[in-house]
Design a protein around this motif. Structure first.
Motif, PDB file in Angstrom:
ATOM      1  N   MET A 221      40.096  54.999  39.421  1.00 51.14           N
ATOM      2  CA  MET A 221      38.917  54.948  39.917  1.00 51.14           C
ATOM      3  C   MET A 221      38.339  55.407  40.231  1.00 51.14           C
ATOM      4  N   VAL A 222      37.435  55.319  38.710  1.00 48.45           N
ATOM      5  CA  VAL A 222      36.096  55.090  38.354  1.00 48.45           C
ATOM      6  C   VAL A 222      35.658  53.370  37.750  1.00 48.45           C
ATOM      7  N   HIS A 223      36.693  53.796  37.286  1.00 43.75           N
ATOM      8  CA  HIS A 223      36.535  51.028  37.125  1.00 43.75           C
ATOM      9  C   HIS A 223      36.744  50.866  38.615  1.00 43.75           C
ATOM     10  N   TYR A 224      37.581  50.877  39.719  1.00 43.57           N
ATOM     11  CA  TYR A 224      37.580  49.544  39.599  1.00 43.57           C
ATOM     12  C   TYR A 224      36.678  50.540  40.993  1.00 43.57           C
ATOM     13  N   TRP A 225      37.350  51.651  41.718  1.00 45.00           N
ATOM     14  CA  TRP A 225      36.252  52.231  42.738  1.00 45.00           C
ATOM     15  C   TRP A 225      34.780  52.687  42.718  1.00 45.00           C
ATOM     16  N   GLY A 226      34.355  53.526  41.512  1.00 44.94           N
ATOM     17  CA  GLY A 226      33.862  53.245  41.504  1.00 44.94           C
ATOM     18  C   GLY A 226      33.258  54.440  41.073  1.00 44.94           C
ATOM     19  N   TRP A 227      32.080  55.852  40.820  1.00 47.61           N
ATOM     20  CA  TRP A 227      31.911  56.468  40.726  1.00 47.61           C
ATOM     21  C   TRP A 227      31.757  57.818  42.345  1.00 47.61           C
TER      22      TRP A 227
END
Length: 372
Positions: A221-227
């Motif tokens: 999620m963090v990698h593709y959509w961000g924090w």
């Protein structure tokens, strides 16, 4: 001093030792200690004896998994939508509170249903689906919840095994207005952290799967959509266990919120309150918020019959109405939070406890977790 008291539901008069006003805080502020058994086992036997057809209500509910899946997908959709929205913006916070917290409270309570194996026939399928359900919470939770919750049911009120109970330190430091408001705001942390300080459970491969799967999804999620998407999950979980209408159930279920001025004396033979004056320790709520929380408000019914799914609890109450209608009820979860925080008679001491010395040091790792 001694007081002669007539119990309101009995003609019996008995003498009870009440503490003087200048007693130590250990006496004036204490839990409702009792040596009496919790009430649910006896009531279950009485109901089954009179209404044997209640046994047919037990079992898993097949359609629940589809509702739960829809809630999980809704949380993913909102997390994606907010991926570029400032975290402290009104839109982000409002969606996290209205949709996120409400959804994650439903997810917490779906994991509660899964802990009783009420979504699938096989226990292992419930455990694995709980790991999937756990995703929007943001941190691994489901694997640890089940054994701790089983302890709560099997040893309700036990000071060593029921981690739903506040500790002595919580009672001492948080029983003032500011302390209670702090407790209400940060309830989620108390329920998450308290168990590890009270009793330990066995670490299993289900815990490991829960951790690996959750961290993997969080990373993607963090990698593709961000924090921001991940923080939406975390904020939703925090708000779900804070000042949110649905969070009122945490306090409403087992805190003694009425008739709190019953006198309690020194601890004698493991009790500081008489059998006749022992307050009810489970409270039900039958309001509209049950529609968002898998009927968790039917809490006396749930503790009496933990293996009846949420869809059948209203039917249980209908069949055994004479057992449940006289029991104390909570009319508003929002009202419970307010009344708990700002009424002087309500404190963290307002819980029924049992000493459980015979079980102190018990080998909890052998607890029946309904493993497959």
């Amino acid at each position: 001093m001694d007081a002669s008291i007539k119990h309101r539901s009995s003609s019996e008069t008995f003498t009870f030792s009440t503490p003087p006003a200048d007693s130590s805080i250990e006496i004036l502020n204490d839990f409702y200690w009792t040596t009496e058994a919790e009430p649910h086992v006896l009531r279950r036997k009485q109901i089954l004896a009179k209404y044997p057809e209640v046994a047919k209500l037990t079992g898993y509910e097949t359609k629940t998994k589809w509702y739960v899946t829809a809630v999980v997908l809704l949380q993913f959709a909102v997390a994606y939508y907010l991926r570029e929205t400032p975290i402290l913006s009104w839109k982000f916070i409002a969606l996290a509170y209205v949709i996120g917290a409400t959804s994650n409270q439903a997810i917490f309570l779906a994991i509660h249903e899964l802990s009783h194996n009420l979504l699938f026939k096989k226990p292992i399928h419930n455990k694995l689906f709980a790991i999937f359900t756990n995703i929007p919470i943001g941190v691994p939770y489901s694997a640890s919840f089940q054994p701790y919750h089983q302890l709560h049911h099997k040893f309700m009120g036990d000071r060593y095994l029921d981690t739903d109970l506040p500790t002595q330190y919580e009672g001492i430091f948080l029983s003032n207005v500011l302390g209670k408001v702090f407790f209400a705001i940060f309830q989620i942390f108390f329920y998450a952290l308290r168990p590890m300080f009270i009793t330990q459970i066995k670490f299993t491969y289900i815990h490991l799967l829960n951790i690996i799967f959750q961290i993997g999804v969080d990373y993607l999620m963090v990698h593709y959509w961000g924090w921001h998407s991940f923080i939406y999950f975390i904020m939703s979980s925090f708000l779900a266990g804070s000042l949110h209408p649905c969070a009122g159930h945490f306090i409403a279920e087992h805190y003694v919120l009425n008739e709190n001025n019953k006198p309690r004396g020194k601890l004698v033979d493991g009790a500081n309150i008489s059998k006749e004056m022992l307050p009810a320790e489970t409270y039900s709520y039958y309001g509209s918020l049950n529609l968002l929380t898998w009927n968790v408000g039917y809490h006396n019914e749930h503790h009496d019959f933990p293996y009846i799914a949420w869809t059948k609890l209203p039917e249980l109450r209908r069949i055994a109405a004479e057992f449940y209608d006289p029991l104390p009820q909570v009319n508003s979860w929002c009202g419970v939070i307010w009344y708990f925080c700002f009424s002087d008679v309500n404190t963290l001491w307002n819980r029924v406890k049992r000493d459980g010395k015979e079980r102190h040091g018990a080998n909890v790792k052998n607890l029946d977790e309904n493993q497959e």
